[in-house]
Design an enzyme around this catalytic site. Structure first.
Site, short mmCIF file in Angstrom:
data_model
loop_
_atom_site.label_atom_id
_atom_site.label_comp_id
_atom_site.label_asym_id
_atom_site.label_seq_id
_atom_site.Cartn_x
_atom_site.Cartn_y
_atom_site.Cartn_z
N HIS A 86 26.61 129.75 41.49
CA HIS A 86 26.40 129.83 42.94
C HIS A 86 25.00 130.37 43.26
CE1 HIS A 86 27.53 130.23 47.18
NE2 HIS A 86 26.92 131.41 47.16
N CYS A 124 20.08 133.16 58.10
CA CYS A 124 20.76 132.50 59.23
C CYS A 124 21.98 131.72 58.77
CB CYS A 124 19.79 131.59 59.96
SG CYS A 124 19.04 130.30 58.95
#
Length: 315
Positions: free
Chosen positions: A102, A52
């Protein structure tokens, strides 16, 4: 030639939900998408992450600039299926050590909308497993993801990152309290049987919600979750007959298109004789037509609305 790790994608910071939902990859099409990704000549290994909050491609390639351009084309093609428009303003790229950092930050939930939330690690493992099954993971990404899983475990074990997490579930309850002064006379309907929706429903129950209905396209999953939460399973095709009974509706399916239209909401509101209803749509792509916001007495929040409240609560 030595391979380099790179990431190309967009997340809740770089793109609003109306952009992210148009680039999202449904679970049922993930294997086919991975095959398309691997067909690009410069991409030797690849994993797709689609949650999401983010859509990212993690890849290993000997020619990183060419691979980066190919991934951007791949995401553009995905967005073009739903008329996403130009993605250049929203897409970021990480190479080498920055890409590794990351992935570690994502796994440890440092890059999440809710810092410290535990769901992202499970999602990362699922997408890695899907890529493994599709044959798009090699030695480089295998090592990267397993190291990321270890880093995430250490972060959660050795720091207090999860001890004061402001969860999306708790935010949902906070928002519901703005509309309802009590929950013990309220009925909740959960559309979809995913983990996040289940957590929200459980949180509402722990705050006194009276009854719970669970509906899902796969009825067995609705029965399983409803049993776990001491609720009632509703066949997906019968959901509209029960929708007007719900004071709080949590939508979290993997449907590629809207499942609750403005017309559905108008009919529901009429059958409720104007009693307010609280809708939370945490699906990406969204399950509920944003035009529902225009109907008086219906309060709709999506995942980006929840992010704003999370940020306020953290502050």
């Amino acid at each position: 030639m030595q391979k380099e790790i790179l990431i190309v994608g967009l997340n809740h910071r770089s793109a609003p939900i109306e952009v992210r939902e148009n680039v999202a990859f449904e679970a049922s099409y993930l294997r086919e998408a991975l095959a398309r990704l691997r067909a690009y000549p410069a991409i030797q290994e690849g994993v797709i992450l689609s949650t999401c909050n983010r859509v990212e491609v993690v890849a290993a390639a000997a020619d990183a600039p060419s691979a980066s351009a190919e991934i951007k084309k791949f995401l553009d093609e995905q967005g073009a299926r739903r008329n996403a428009g130009q993605l250049d303003d929203h897409v970021y790229t990480h190479h080498g050590a920055d890409a590794v950092r990351h992935v570690f930050r994502v796994a440890a939930s440092l890059d999440s909308m809710v810092v410290g939330e535990p769901q992202i690690l499970g999602q990362l493992k699922d997408y890695y497993s899907a890529a493994q099954e599709a044959g798009t993971v090699g030695a480089i990404l295998h090592r990267l993801f397993h190291r990321a899983f270890s880093v995430a475990k250490r972060v959660r074990t050795e720091t207090g990152i999860a001890s004061r997490a402001v969860s999306v579930s708790s935010v949902a309850v906070d928002l519901a309290r703005r509309i309802f002064d009590r929950f013990d006379d309220k009925t909740v309907m959960l559309i979809g049987a995913g983990k996040m929706g289940g957590l929200m429903a459980r949180h509402l129950q722990s705050n006194g919600a009276r009854s719970l209905m669970v509906t899902n396209r796969t009825f067995d999953k609705a029965v399983e979750l409803a049993t776990l939460l001491h609720g009632t399973a509703v066949p997906f095709e019968d959901r509209w007959r029960h929708l007007a009974e719900a004071d709080i509706v949590l939508a979290s399916t993997g449907c590629p298109q809207v499942i609750l239209t403005r017309e559905d909401a108008v009919r529901m509101h009429r059958e409720r004789h104007g009693r307010p209803v609280f809708l939370i749509d945490i699906a990406v792509p969204r399950d509920i037509d944003p035009a529902v916001r225009d109907i008086p007495g219906i309060f709709l929040y999506d995942i980006d609305d929840l992010e704003q409240v999370v940020a306020h609560n953290l502050g």
